[in-house]
Design a protein around this motif. Structure first.
Motif, PDB file in Angstrom:
ATOM      1  N   ILE A   8       0.860  -1.196   0.000  1.00  0.00           N
ATOM      2  CA  ILE A   8       0.000   0.000   0.000  1.00  0.00           C
ATOM      3  C   ILE A   8       0.896   1.248   0.000  1.00  0.00           C
ATOM      4  O   ILE A   8       1.893   1.302   0.728  1.00  0.00           O
ATOM      5  CB  ILE A   8      -0.941   0.045   1.222  1.00  0.00           C
ATOM      6  CG1 ILE A   8      -2.157  -0.851   0.999  1.00  0.00           C
ATOM      7  CG2 ILE A   8      -1.438   1.459   1.482  1.00  0.00           C
ATOM      8  CD1 ILE A   8      -3.183  -0.782   2.101  1.00  0.00           C
ATOM      9  N   SER A  51       0.067   5.456   0.242  1.00  0.00           N
ATOM     10  CA  SER A  51      -1.038   6.393   0.465  1.00  0.00           C
ATOM     11  C   SER A  51      -0.580   7.842   0.540  1.00  0.00           C
ATOM     12  O   SER A  51      -1.349   8.719   0.905  1.00  0.00           O
ATOM     13  CB  SER A  51      -1.773   6.041   1.772  1.00  0.00           C
ATOM     14  OG  SER A  51      -2.220   4.697   1.760  1.00  0.00           O
ATOM     15  N   VAL A  52       0.691   8.109   0.199  1.00  0.00           N
ATOM     16  CA  VAL A  52       1.248   9.460   0.270  1.00  0.00           C
ATOM     17  C   VAL A  52       1.723   9.872  -1.120  1.00  0.00           C
ATOM     18  O   VAL A  52       2.393   9.087  -1.809  1.00  0.00           O
ATOM     19  CB  VAL A  52       2.415   9.531   1.271  1.00  0.00           C
ATOM     20  CG1 VAL A  52       2.951  10.954   1.380  1.00  0.00           C
ATOM     21  CG2 VAL A  52       1.970   9.024   2.636  1.00  0.00           C
ATOM     22  N   ARG A  53       1.382  11.096  -1.519  1.00  0.00           N
ATOM     23  CA  ARG A  53       1.723  11.566  -2.867  1.00  0.00           C
ATOM     24  C   ARG A  53       3.229  11.567  -3.108  1.00  0.00           C
ATOM     25  O   ARG A  53       3.689  11.205  -4.188  1.00  0.00           O
ATOM     26  CB  ARG A  53       1.167  12.982  -3.080  1.00  0.00           C
ATOM     27  CG  ARG A  53       1.364  13.515  -4.504  1.00  0.00           C
ATOM     28  CD  ARG A  53       0.850  14.934  -4.626  1.00  0.00           C
ATOM     29  NE  ARG A  53       0.875  15.401  -6.006  1.00  0.00           N
ATOM     30  CZ  ARG A  53       1.948  15.891  -6.623  1.00  0.00           C
ATOM     31  NH1 ARG A  53       3.102  15.960  -5.971  1.00  0.00           N
ATOM     32  NH2 ARG A  53       1.883  16.292  -7.890  1.00  0.00           N
ATOM     33  N   LYS A  86      -5.867   0.684  -7.627  1.00  0.00           N
ATOM     34  CA  LYS A  86      -6.373   1.112  -6.330  1.00  0.00           C
ATOM     35  C   LYS A  86      -6.860  -0.086  -5.520  1.00  0.00           C
ATOM     36  O   LYS A  86      -7.438  -1.025  -6.070  1.00  0.00           O
ATOM     37  CB  LYS A  86      -7.529   2.103  -6.516  1.00  0.00           C
ATOM     38  CG  LYS A  86      -7.158   3.334  -7.338  1.00  0.00           C
ATOM     39  CD  LYS A  86      -8.370   4.220  -7.569  1.00  0.00           C
ATOM     40  CE  LYS A  86      -8.034   5.417  -8.439  1.00  0.00           C
ATOM     41  NZ  LYS A  86      -9.207   6.273  -8.698  1.00  0.00           N
ATOM     42  N   LYS A  87      -6.634  -0.017  -4.236  1.00  0.00           N
ATOM     43  CA  LYS A  87      -7.156  -1.051  -3.345  1.00  0.00           C
ATOM     44  C   LYS A  87      -8.576  -0.677  -2.953  1.00  0.00           C
ATOM     45  O   LYS A  87      -8.832   0.421  -2.458  1.00  0.00           O
ATOM     46  CB  LYS A  87      -6.277  -1.193  -2.101  1.00  0.00           C
ATOM     47  CG  LYS A  87      -6.722  -2.332  -1.201  1.00  0.00           C
ATOM     48  CD  LYS A  87      -5.777  -2.518  -0.030  1.00  0.00           C
ATOM     49  CE  LYS A  87      -6.215  -3.692   0.823  1.00  0.00           C
ATOM     50  NZ  LYS A  87      -5.318  -3.916   1.982  1.00  0.00           N
ATOM     51  N   ILE A 102      -6.454  10.589  -9.215  1.00  0.00           N
ATOM     52  CA  ILE A 102      -6.628  10.514  -7.765  1.00  0.00           C
ATOM     53  C   ILE A 102      -7.145  11.842  -7.217  1.00  0.00           C
ATOM     54  O   ILE A 102      -6.607  12.909  -7.549  1.00  0.00           O
ATOM     55  CB  ILE A 102      -5.292  10.154  -7.070  1.00  0.00           C
ATOM     56  CG1 ILE A 102      -4.830   8.755  -7.494  1.00  0.00           C
ATOM     57  CG2 ILE A 102      -5.429  10.228  -5.562  1.00  0.00           C
ATOM     58  CD1 ILE A 102      -5.726   7.632  -7.034  1.00  0.00           C
ATOM     59  N   PRO A 156      -8.567  10.235   1.155  1.00  0.00           N
ATOM     60  CA  PRO A 156      -7.529   9.203   1.314  1.00  0.00           C
ATOM     61  C   PRO A 156      -7.520   8.257   0.114  1.00  0.00           C
ATOM     62  O   PRO A 156      -8.564   7.963  -0.476  1.00  0.00           O
ATOM     63  CB  PRO A 156      -7.960   8.464   2.591  1.00  0.00           C
ATOM     64  CG  PRO A 156      -8.877   9.399   3.298  1.00  0.00           C
ATOM     65  CD  PRO A 156      -9.575  10.194   2.243  1.00  0.00           C
ATOM     66  N   PHE A 157      -6.331   7.799  -0.265  1.00  0.00           N
ATOM     67  CA  PHE A 157      -6.211   6.835  -1.355  1.00  0.00           C
ATOM     68  C   PHE A 157      -5.219   5.748  -0.956  1.00  0.00           C
ATOM     69  O   PHE A 157      -4.320   5.969  -0.138  1.00  0.00           O
ATOM     70  CB  PHE A 157      -5.765   7.519  -2.649  1.00  0.00           C
ATOM     71  CG  PHE A 157      -4.366   8.093  -2.610  1.00  0.00           C
ATOM     72  CD1 PHE A 157      -3.256   7.327  -2.959  1.00  0.00           C
ATOM     73  CD2 PHE A 157      -4.162   9.411  -2.226  1.00  0.00           C
ATOM     74  CE1 PHE A 157      -1.979   7.849  -2.928  1.00  0.00           C
ATOM     75  CE2 PHE A 157      -2.889   9.942  -2.182  1.00  0.00           C
ATOM     76  CZ  PHE A 157      -1.792   9.166  -2.539  1.00  0.00           C
ATOM     77  N   HIS A 158      -5.415   4.574  -1.539  1.00  0.00           N
ATOM     78  CA  HIS A 158      -4.529   3.444  -1.268  1.00  0.00           C
ATOM     79  C   HIS A 158      -4.199   2.779  -2.598  1.00  0.00           C
ATOM     80  O   HIS A 158      -5.079   2.238  -3.263  1.00  0.00           O
ATOM     81  CB  HIS A 158      -5.197   2.440  -0.321  1.00  0.00           C
ATOM     82  CG  HIS A 158      -5.644   3.047   0.966  1.00  0.00           C
ATOM     83  ND1 HIS A 158      -4.777   3.389   1.969  1.00  0.00           N
ATOM     84  CD2 HIS A 158      -6.888   3.393   1.411  1.00  0.00           C
ATOM     85  CE1 HIS A 158      -5.460   3.916   2.985  1.00  0.00           C
ATOM     86  NE2 HIS A 158      -6.738   3.926   2.657  1.00  0.00           N
ATOM     87  N   LEU A 159      -2.930   2.823  -2.991  1.00  0.00           N
ATOM     88  CA  LEU A 159      -2.489   2.248  -4.259  1.00  0.00           C
ATOM     89  C   LEU A 159      -1.659   1.001  -3.995  1.00  0.00           C
ATOM     90  O   LEU A 159      -0.897   0.930  -3.024  1.00  0.00           O
ATOM     91  CB  LEU A 159      -1.655   3.252  -5.055  1.00  0.00           C
ATOM     92  CG  LEU A 159      -2.326   4.581  -5.423  1.00  0.00           C
ATOM     93  CD1 LEU A 159      -1.365   5.456  -6.216  1.00  0.00           C
ATOM     94  CD2 LEU A 159      -3.596   4.334  -6.219  1.00  0.00           C
ATOM     95  N   THR A 160      -1.814   0.020  -4.864  1.00  0.00           N
ATOM     96  CA  THR A 160      -1.006  -1.199  -4.776  1.00  0.00           C
ATOM     97  C   THR A 160      -0.131  -1.398  -6.009  1.00  0.00           C
ATOM     98  O   THR A 160       0.627  -2.358  -6.075  1.00  0.00           O
ATOM     99  CB  THR A 160      -1.920  -2.434  -4.604  1.00  0.00           C
ATOM    100  OG1 THR A 160      -2.823  -2.512  -5.711  1.00  0.00           O
ATOM    101  CG2 THR A 160      -2.707  -2.341  -3.309  1.00  0.00           C
TER     102      THR A 160
END
Length: 602
Positions: free
Chosen positions: A296, A298-300, A334-335, A385, A390-394
């Motif tokens: 994960i 979650s920070v730009r 995205k998760k 995004i 909040p965002f969560h990328l995998t």
């Protein structure tokens, strides 16, 4: 087991084909073992993130399997040597070298991933059989099953010859690159691929056409057939069709209820080993991309670091490819807790080819150019995004998706017609014989639009405004007496004129026309500085029909018919202008004349 090959349709030419499928043994591991021979004798695993993606055969003796967790692999084999294989550069290089070796046989070669290749040797086999004693041809390697009777179409002999060619190819790859391979030999791509692993590693297997159905029935799952994907597999399982044998026994009517008619027929054909797809010669890829997956992010700022690392690696691949990218795509995964499987989203944008420069024959990107690319990447990221939430990328991915070829070289049309190119000033033309044209790149690609293309906010450098088309002036070229006069030796000026130069050239043309209509008119006072001497010399020469700005020596090098055509145009320029602009002749075919190259339409 079928008793013969008569059930095949020779008209489809499928039965007469000779196909080889070559697969490199434990490819990633072999690349590392070739680079470091000390790894050959130890259990070796190739690690990507927390997974062992592949291993050598020494490690497989301990029970190491593909895509096994590193923690589980170390429990099974504590002395497992792990090599990080996340950077695919060395693997791509090795793959390209193998592909180059296979192309030495001058047959169509189709890449399948980095470690597999199809080769259609049908024509080569036919040539070899002309000089062979057919009765003495032996099989190289193993046969899935020996034929009970000879096939009347001669496929058995052709496949035996094919097996010998496959052995030569594998031997050449090992001698040149030190890679061991396995091979499958058949009359179509499907059987050649599926039979290939039968005698791994470092061996080969041939399957004859009459054994196709019996071999296919041994496959446990319909998913084993390369052309059948996960969705088709699910649809078949819902109808209690699990194994390939089940698919062979299923009626065509039942399949047509759940698939299209063509798809149903296709599935039945695949189940018995029938495949008519040709081997397509592989060219350069349509896109070049890289991806990085993780648990994960979650920070730009972390996303930007991931993209920066991907861009550095991607620029290396582009440099090796040699083409100039004109489009960039950003991909995110995205998760989503609501979804059973993660989904991907992508955006792409056009990029300016001027970001890429040519240095010593290789593409390079300056630090400023890399910063421009990063600005485009992050702009596309911001569109995918919503940073206010909040965002969560995998996973993040980058890819160059469209390219233009570098159109330079002696045989390029650019050497003759340099339309719409920024080059040196017309005032810098030299009259010396050793003046040579600058080597330049020509950009003629207008990328097609895409549903995911974002052109609104992309930081694309605007191309310079195009001036109106004007008459191009040919560079002077002095021909020695020994040279044969030929229009192909005349190099059209590689020019784009600025506004002041346009005024001078226009005035030069108007004055020249006045002189052609008024006998012995005085030369224009305001003319190009470096052509004034030539104008004075031209008045003293015997070519009275030539305008003052024409180089007599160059003009005399042209064939007689071209000289006559030019003289006729100079005598009556107004008529030629009217003919070119007349609306009555717009739809008629125009004659191919030398003036098309020297004086383009306005």
């Amino acid at each position: 087991m079928e008793s013969g090959c008569s059930h095949y349709n020779d008209a489809d030419s499928e039965h007469s084909r000779c196909i080889i499928h070559i697969d490199v043994d434990c490819f990633y591991a072999q690349v590392e073992m070739v680079r470091n021979p000390e790894l050959r004798s130890v259990p070796l695993g190739i690690q990507q993130k927390n997974i062992v993606v592949t291993s050598n055969y020494e490690a497989r003796k301990y029970g190491i399997q593909k895509c096994m967790l590193v923690t589980d692999a170390l429990k099974v084999c504590p002395n497992l040597k792990l090599v990080n294989g996340e950077d695919l550069h060395n693997y791509r290089t090795a793959s390209n070298k193998i592909f180059a070796v296979l192309q030495c046989w001058k047959c169509p070669v189709e890449k399948l991933g980095m470690d597999e290749n199809y080769i259609d040797v049908t024509n080569l086999v036919q040539e070899k059989m002309k000089s062979l004693n057919v009765s003495n041809v032996t099989l190289s390697g193993h046969a899935y099953s020996e034929p009970s009777i000879d096939c009347p179409c001669g496929c058995h002999t052709r496949l035996r010859v094919t097996s010998q060619i496959a052995s030569e190819m594998r031997k050449k790859i090992f001698e040149d690159l030190s890679f061991t391979t396995c091979a499958g030999i058949a009359h179509n791509k499907l059987l050649a691929k599926l039979i290939c692993p039968q005698n791994k590693p470092n061996d080969q297997t041939t399957i004859f056409p009459e054994h196709g159905t019996s071999f296919m029935s041994t496959l446990d799952s319909v998913r084993s057939i390369p052309s059948i994907g996960s969705k088709t597999t699910e649809a078949l399982i819902s109808q209690n069709i699990v194994t390939v044998s089940d698919l062979q026994e299923a009626s065509l009517d039942v399949l047509k209820k759940h698939f299209s008619s063509d798809m149903a027929v296709r599935l039945k054909g695949l189940s018995v080993g029938e495949d008519n797809t040709p081997v397509k010669q592989t060219g350069k890829p349509q896109s070049i991309g890289l991806e990085d997956s993780f648990k994960i992010v979650s920070v730009r700022s972390e996303v930007e670091d991931k993209f920066t690392a991907l861009l550095q690696r991607l620029l290396v691949l582009v440099r090796e490819d040699g083409r100039i990218p004109v489009s960039l795509r950003v991909t995110l995964r995205k998760k989503d807790a609501k979804r059973l499987s993660s989904h991907r989203e992508s955006r792409q944008s056009q990029i300016s080819p001027s970001i890429f420069a040519l240095s010593n024959g290789a593409l390079t990107v300056t630090d400023a150019g890399q910063q421009k690319l990063m600005n485009i990447i992050m702009r596309l990221f911001n569109k995918l995004i919503d940073l206010s939430k909040p965002f969560h990328l995998t996973l993040v991915g980058l890819a160059f998706t469209k390219f233009q070829e570098r159109m330079t070289g002696r045989g390029s049309i650019v050497n003759y017609l340099m339309n719409d190119i920024s080059v040196q000033s017309v005032l810098n033309l030299q009259n010396e014989c050793d003046t040579s044209a600058s080597s330049m790149d020509y950009s003629a690609v207008s990328p097609s639009s895409s549903t995911t293309t974002d052109l609104s906010d992309a930081e694309v450098e605007p191309s310079p405004k195009k001036p109106k088309k004007v008459n191009w002036i040919a560079k002077r070229r002095c021909l020695s007496k020994e040279e044969v006069a030929s229009p192909s030796k005349l190099k059209v000026g590689e020019l784009r004129l600025n506004s002041k130069e346009l005024e001078k050239v226009s005035e030069l043309r108007l004055n020249s026309r006045d002189r052609s209509l008024t006998p012995r008119a005085s030369p224009a006072k305001d003319n190009l500085s470096d052509t004034s001497d030539s104008m004075r010399d031209c008045e003293e020469r015997s070519c009275d029909d030539c305008p003052s700005y024409v180089d007599k020596e160059v003009f005399s090098a042209l064939p007689d018919n071209m000289q006559k055509e030019l003289k006729a145009m100079w005598k009556n320029p107004s008529t030629s202008e009217v003919q070119r602009s007349s609306p009555r002749t717009t739809n008629k075919a125009k004659p191919n004349t030398i003036m098309k190259y020297f004086v383009p339409h306005k």
